[in-house]
Enzyme design. Structure first.
Site, PDB file in Angstrom:
ATOM      1  N   ASP A 248      -0.368  -5.164   3.190  1.00  0.00           N
ATOM      2  CA  ASP A 248      -0.987  -3.808   3.718  1.00  0.00           C
ATOM      3  C   ASP A 248      -0.382  -3.845   5.229  1.00  0.00           C
ATOM      4  OD1 ASP A 248      -2.443  -2.101   5.004  1.00  0.00           O
ATOM      5  OD2 ASP A 248      -4.378  -2.561   4.209  1.00  0.00           O
TER       6      ASP A 248
ATOM      7  N   GLU B  34       0.724  -1.106   0.134  1.00  0.00           N
ATOM      8  CA  GLU B  34       0.066  -0.160  -0.150  1.00  0.00           C
ATOM      9  C   GLU B  34       0.912   1.463  -0.068  1.00  0.00           C
ATOM     10  OE1 GLU B  34      -2.595   0.670   3.195  1.00  0.00           O
ATOM     11  OE2 GLU B  34      -3.513   2.396   2.431  1.00  0.00           O
TER      12      GLU B  34
ATOM     13  N   ILE C  20      -0.306  -1.869   7.918  1.00  0.00           N
ATOM     14  CA  ILE C  20      -1.360  -1.775   8.876  1.00  0.00           C
ATOM     15  C   ILE C  20      -2.753  -1.738   8.371  1.00  0.00           C
ATOM     16  CG2 ILE C  20      -2.261  -0.242  10.739  1.00  0.00           C
ATOM     17  CD1 ILE C  20       0.704   0.602  11.294  1.00  0.00           C
ATOM     18  N   ASP C  21      -3.441  -2.496   8.548  1.00  0.00           N
ATOM     19  CA  ASP C  21      -4.958  -2.320   7.937  1.00  0.00           C
ATOM     20  C   ASP C  21      -5.795  -2.012   9.076  1.00  0.00           C
ATOM     21  OD1 ASP C  21      -6.913  -2.500   5.734  1.00  0.00           O
ATOM     22  OD2 ASP C  21      -7.790  -4.014   7.339  1.00  0.00           O
TER      23      ASP C  21
HETATM   24  C1  IPD Z   1      -8.848   0.757   5.381  1.00  0.00           C
HETATM   25  C2  IPD Z   1      -9.616  -0.546   6.077  1.00  0.00           C
HETATM   26  C3  IPD Z   1     -10.941   0.105   6.161  1.00  0.00           C
HETATM   27  C4  IPD Z   1     -11.680   0.276   4.803  1.00  0.00           C
HETATM   28  C5  IPD Z   1     -10.723   1.417   4.111  1.00  0.00           C
HETATM   29  C6  IPD Z   1      -9.512   0.765   4.031  1.00  0.00           C
HETATM   30  P1  IPD Z   1      -6.303   1.089   5.917  1.00  0.00           P
HETATM   31  O1  IPD Z   1      -7.409   0.387   5.309  1.00  0.00           O
HETATM   32  O2  IPD Z   1      -9.500  -1.461   5.362  1.00  0.00           O
HETATM   33  O3  IPD Z   1     -11.745  -1.114   6.676  1.00  0.00           O
HETATM   34  O4  IPD Z   1     -12.867   0.657   4.887  1.00  0.00           O
HETATM   35  O5  IPD Z   1     -11.166   1.456   2.631  1.00  0.00           O
HETATM   36  O6  IPD Z   1      -8.540   1.822   3.232  1.00  0.00           O
HETATM   37  O7  IPD Z   1      -6.046   2.338   5.188  1.00  0.00           O
HETATM   38  O8  IPD Z   1      -6.510   1.228   7.147  1.00  0.00           O
HETATM   39  O9  IPD Z   1      -5.174   0.147   5.463  1.00  0.00           O
HETATM   40 CA    CA Z   2      -5.908  -1.351   4.217  1.00  0.00          CA
HETATM   41 CA    CA Z   3      -2.904   0.198   5.255  1.00  0.00          CA
HETATM   42 CA    CA Z   4      -4.439   3.418   4.106  1.00  0.00          CA
END
Ligand code: IPD
Ligand code: CA
Ligand code: CA
Ligand code: CA
Length: 273
Positions: free
Chosen positions: A80, A59, A82-83
């Site tokens: 990813d 990402e 940090i999701d």
């Molecule tokens: C987000 C999360 C969130 C979703 C967003 C994502 P991030 O990822 O997965 O649940 O609603 O569209 O962008 O930005 O925290 O890696």
């Molecule tokens: Ca994410």
């Molecule tokens: Ca992320």
């Molecule tokens: Ca993000």
């Protein structure tokens, strides 16, 4: 045992309660911290040492290059770091590292780790899905009325999809036992995989949000389709995930009905201005 590639999970665990340097990307709702970048750097560095010929789609690398590479047949790690960054920023413990390996465009490995709650979800194609080493199975509940459904309500902040998003949320609320919007797509998919929720739906995601979680759902016996009911596309993910085929079909129908109602309201609104 934790896979070697996620051993830097300590970075997230140590940082979640502390101060973070926060920047915004596409808007106030799209946050990134120095820890997102640091974790991605370490992950790619470690994996590249072990698998020098493999490709990476991460990402933060994609965000800084402003370019989403094509998924090729080469082994590719989809990362990813940090999701659930917004959760991480607010010290809300629903956040994770998500790593998938695709080979010839097929998902082969999925790893999702919540270092705060120490939940490690893993799957290999054809070999089942696991939480902390124990097999998990998706829900057998087939009726929307008996389901806990998850979605992403935060898209209601985006002007051109506000009505569609709210229409779908309303449809979920009015039919299910309850709805949850948890802020980490990867972990929410894992909760569908472990039967903690029956279904999940959202559009507007990116490959790294869902790659690992989709394999984990499927290996737990669940089903993932595109929002229109067709084949799920990893590089342009619109997701409906559920514990079983029957419920996925019910969700496809529910969303179609909600969208039709919203579009009807748009027409009426346009005709009256
Ligand atoms: C987000 C999360 C969130 C979703 C967003 C994502 P991030 O990822 O997965 O649940 O609603 O569209 O962008 O930005 O925290 O890696
Ligand atoms: Ca994410
Ligand atoms: Ca992320
Ligand atoms: Ca993000």
């Amino acid at each position: 045992m934790k896979p070697k590639c996620i051993l830097q999970d300590k970075v997230i665990r140590d940082a979640i309660q502390g101060c973070k340097n926060i920047e915004t990307k596409a808007g106030d709702w799209d946050l990134v911290t120095e820890f997102d970048k640091k974790v991605e750097e370490i992950l790619i560095h470690n994996l590249a040492k072990e698998f020098p010929t493999h490709k990476f789609i991460g990402e933060e690398t994609v965000s800084s290059a402003n370019h989403l590479p094509e998924l090729t047949d080469n082994p590719t790690w989809i990362i990813d770091p940090i999701d659930g960054t917004t959760n991480f920023v607010h010290s809300f413990p629903f956040t994770c590292i998500s790593i998938a390996l695709a080979v010839e465009k097929e998902l082969e490995i999925g790893i999702v780790y919540n270092p705060v709650l120490e939940q490690l979800f893993t799957a290999r194609k054809g070999r089942g899905a696991y939480l902390n080493g124990k097999p998990i199975k998706s829900s057998s509940i087939e009726e929307l009325e008996h389901s806990l459904l998850c979605c992403e309500a935060s898209y209601a902040t985006i002007e051109n999809i506000r009505d569609i998003t709210l229409g779908r949320v309303e449809a979920f609320v009015s039919v299910a036992h309850g709805i949850r919007t948890m802020g980490s797509a990867a972990l929410t998919l894992c909760y569908v995989a472990m039967s903690a929720a029956e279904g999940y739906h959202t559009d507007n995601l990116m490959p790294w949000d869902v790659a690992a979680g989709v394999l984990i759902v499927r290996e737990a016996g669940g089903v993932v389709v595109d929002t229109n009911g067709g084949e799920f596309n990893i590089m342009a993910p619109k997701v409906i995930a559920a514990g079983n085929h029957k419920l996925v079909n019910e969700l496809v129908k529910l969303i179609k009905k909600a969208d039709a109602k919203t579009l009807q309201k748009r027409l009426i609104h346009e005709a009256t201005i």
